[in-house]
Design a protein around this motif. Structure first.
Motif, PDB file in Angstrom:
ATOM      1  N   UNK A 121       0.839  -1.207   0.000  1.00  0.00           N
ATOM      2  CA  UNK A 121       0.000   0.000   0.000  1.00  0.00           C
ATOM      3  C   UNK A 121       0.872   1.254   0.000  1.00  0.00           C
ATOM      4  N   UNK A 122       1.905   1.259   0.838  1.00  0.00           N
ATOM      5  CA  UNK A 122       2.794   2.416   0.889  1.00  0.00           C
ATOM      6  C   UNK A 122       3.555   2.602  -0.413  1.00  0.00           C
ATOM      7  N   UNK A 123       4.011   1.528  -1.009  1.00  0.00           N
ATOM      8  CA  UNK A 123       4.731   1.650  -2.284  1.00  0.00           C
ATOM      9  C   UNK A 123       3.829   2.226  -3.367  1.00  0.00           C
ATOM     10  N   UNK A 124       2.564   1.832  -3.362  1.00  0.00           N
ATOM     11  CA  UNK A 124       1.623   2.397  -4.339  1.00  0.00           C
ATOM     12  C   UNK A 124       1.436   3.891  -4.104  1.00  0.00           C
ATOM     13  N   UNK A 125       1.297   4.281  -2.833  1.00  0.00           N
ATOM     14  CA  UNK A 125       1.138   5.700  -2.518  1.00  0.00           C
ATOM     15  C   UNK A 125       2.372   6.482  -2.943  1.00  0.00           C
ATOM     16  N   UNK A 126       3.546   5.998  -2.576  1.00  0.00           N
ATOM     17  CA  UNK A 126       4.781   6.726  -2.882  1.00  0.00           C
ATOM     18  C   UNK A 126       5.035   6.789  -4.386  1.00  0.00           C
ATOM     19  N   UNK A 127       4.770   5.721  -5.114  1.00  0.00           N
ATOM     20  CA  UNK A 127       4.917   5.758  -6.570  1.00  0.00           C
ATOM     21  C   UNK A 127       3.971   6.782  -7.170  1.00  0.00           C
ATOM     22  N   UNK A 128       2.737   6.801  -6.683  1.00  0.00           N
ATOM     23  CA  UNK A 128       1.739   7.732  -7.216  1.00  0.00           C
ATOM     24  C   UNK A 128       2.099   9.169  -6.892  1.00  0.00           C
ATOM     25  N   UNK A 129       2.479   9.438  -5.637  1.00  0.00           N
ATOM     26  CA  UNK A 129       2.761  10.832  -5.299  1.00  0.00           C
ATOM     27  C   UNK A 129       4.083  11.290  -5.903  1.00  0.00           C
ATOM     28  N   UNK A 130       5.029  10.359  -6.139  1.00  0.00           N
ATOM     29  CA  UNK A 130       6.248  10.745  -6.830  1.00  0.00           C
ATOM     30  C   UNK A 130       5.954  11.239  -8.233  1.00  0.00           C
ATOM     31  N   UNK A 131       5.079  10.528  -8.915  1.00  0.00           N
ATOM     32  CA  UNK A 131       4.681  10.944 -10.264  1.00  0.00           C
ATOM     33  C   UNK A 131       3.811  12.194 -10.214  1.00  0.00           C
TER      34      UNK A 131
END
Length: 378
Positions: A121-131
């Motif tokens: 879940x955190x990796x999805x959030x961080x990937x999304x907010x990085x983009x």
């Protein structure tokens, strides 16, 4: 996690670009903005180590010194501090016992069943907010650019006033999250702010907007983007125990770099309009909203040990029949049994049984199951 200094850096860069870019070109701008980065490397010489980590390493004297220094800096008068000299005596709830507490965690540990849902879940959030975050910054530069097909630095020109306004709005976003992150919780704050960032990223790119709408939308989008990322920075380390916290946070941050790496290819693509890019930013923020609601534990107002206990209770061991019963418990052989509430020390309330720790002195999930088995047999 609440990044006021990041925002000050954004204002610093926007102000320098306004002052230097058109007259001196991008090389001078890059050189000047690199100076604070080089100076920040020296700050590591004065950065104190985590007291919890020092304690886990058996360095109680150094941990005590860090706590006393923190108290002195904050004007707090402390009485004598007594810390266990051995990590095996420290009240640290970990999944692998004291041996794990005394060692740094690995990427493999992040994918243990206890932490797997939180990690993905955190990796999805961080990937999304990085983009989404870096894409939004590039999109703002694209929207407020004086269009020119000449790549010469001397002809590069932007509407710096509007860019500076959007950068300054991050202060508002950060303050808003400071006020809301405990009231709304980590999951709720992230979900709301990521949603706002996505919607106003789209509004900013609408063709032929009324005067001032694009500037206002960019400011709201960037404030929400900074607020959401700040909430994510707060929530991430709270979901991991001490020996995994640095590894988990740095791994998530690395995933965000992937999103940030992809952002320029989308925003600067000549084949995509600003509206096309805005839709992509909206989708990325929606993914972050969904992933934030799927975080396994709400950490607001909870101690580190309580969070780890809840994570472990959510994990179903392979030798336990966890078929839900009518009353919401877990039972075996067709019988619904509800798990009693646990105390912070791990013992079922009112059971009269003591949960035995591991031989090395640190409470594990197996110890919780043993205590519950004794309760069933009693």
């Amino acid at each position: 996690g609440l990044q006021f200094f990041w925002t000050l850096g954004s204002l610093f860069v926007a102000g320098l670009a306004w002052a230097l870019l058109e007259q001196h070109g991008w090389r001078v701008l890059t050189g000047v903005t690199a100076v604070p980065v080089l100076l920040s490397l020296l700050s590591a010489l004065w950065l104190p180590e985590s007291p919890r980590w020092l304690l886990a390493q058996g360095r109680a004297r150094e941990a005590t010194a860090v706590l006393l220094l923190a108290a002195k800096v904050n004007g707090v008068q402390l009485s004598a501090i007594s810390l266990p000299a051995d990590a095996r005596q420290a009240p640290v709830l970990v999944s692998g016992g004291a041996a794990a507490a005394a060692e740094d965690g690995s990427l493999r540990d992040l994918l243990q069943p206890t932490f797997r849902r939180a990690t993905f879940s955190l990796w999805t959030i961080w990937l999304s907010f990085g983009f989404a975050y870096y894409g939004l910054i590039l999109q703002i530069s694209r929207v407020f650019e004086h269009h020119s097909h000449d790549d010469d630095a001397a002809t590069c020109s932007f509407i710096y006033r509007d860019i500076l306004i959007s950068a300054a709005s991050e202060i508002v976003g950060t303050i808003t999250v400071v006020l809301c992150v405990d009231l709304m919780g980590r999951r709720g704050t992230q979900a709301v702010t990521y949603a706002i960032a996505g919607v106003f990223s789209l509004v900013m790119a609408l063709p032929s907007p009324p005067p001032g709408l694009r500037t206002a939308a960019s400011a709201v989008a960037r404030a929400a983007a900074m607020g959401s990322s700040s909430a994510t920075w707060v929530a991430t380390p709270e979901l991991y125990p001490t020996e995994l916290r640095a590894t988990g946070h740095s791994a998530a941050n690395s995933v965000a770099r992937i999103g940030a790496f992809l952002a320029p290819y989308a925003v600067d693509s000549s084949e995509l309009t600003t509206l096309d890019v805005a839709v992509m930013l909206l989708v990325a923020n929606v993914l972050a909203v969904l992933a934030s609601t799927l975080l396994p534990v709400e950490t607001a107002g909870k101690g580190l040990e309580q969070v780890q206990l809840e994570l472990q209770r959510r994990h179903r061991p392979p030798n336990v029949d966890a078929t839900p019963s009518a009353n919401g418990g877990c039972g075996g052989a067709g019988e619904g049994v509800e798990l009693p509430p646990l105390t912070p020390e791990g013992a079922p309330r009112g059971s009269g049984h003591k949960v035995e720790p591991e031989a090395n002195g640190v409470l594990s999930f197996r110890g919780l199951l043993q205590g519950y088995a004794r309760l069933r047999r009693g």
